[in-house]
Scaffold this active site. Structure first.
Site: not given
Length: 135
Positions: A7-10, A78
């Site tokens: 859901y984010g920076t990946l 993470e």
């Protein structure tokens, strides 16, 4: 293979994608079935999702098939193993409807919310994130 909800920076097009998601298979745009609190926080403007179902908004992201031997790389990116950072599973469904899946998701606890830079988000699109190698 493990299903992993990102859901984010990946996500594709974000700074950690190449380091964490190379060799994975994109399955589509998905969202959480339950509502979760998602914020932008920390001095590096990172996405922080709390494992507090039925609080916040449905969170949009991407679902991937990830080789099992790649999970330690994602865990490292993470910060799994540091206080307040962990992975567990949740239920996701395709945006627009379809078959639900159980997927691994990375969460933080409330200690990661300082400083806080947003209210609840449903879709992380912030460009202020500072990757670890630039901090």
């Amino acid at each position: 293979m493990a299903k992993v909800f990102i859901y984010g920076t990946l996500k594709r097009g974000f700074p950690l994608f190449d380091k964490g998601m190379a060799g994975t298979s994109y399955l589509g745009d998905y969202q959480t079935v339950a509502r979760y609190p998602l914020y932008i926080a920390q001095d590096f403007f990172g996405p922080v999702m709390l494992n507090q179902p039925d609080t916040g908004l449905q969170v949009r992201g991407e679902l991937f098939d990830v080789p099992e031997d790649q999970l330690p790389t994602l865990d490292e990116l993470e910060s799994v193993g540091t206080p307040g950072s962990f992975r567990t599973t949740l239920e996701v469904e395709p945006v627009g409807g379809g078959e639900r899946h159980s997927a691994i998701c990375y969460f933080k606890d409330e200690s990661w919310l300082h400083p806080l830079h947003s209210d609840h988000l449903s879709d992380y699109q912030d460009s202020r994130f500072i990757p670890p190698w630039q901090r």
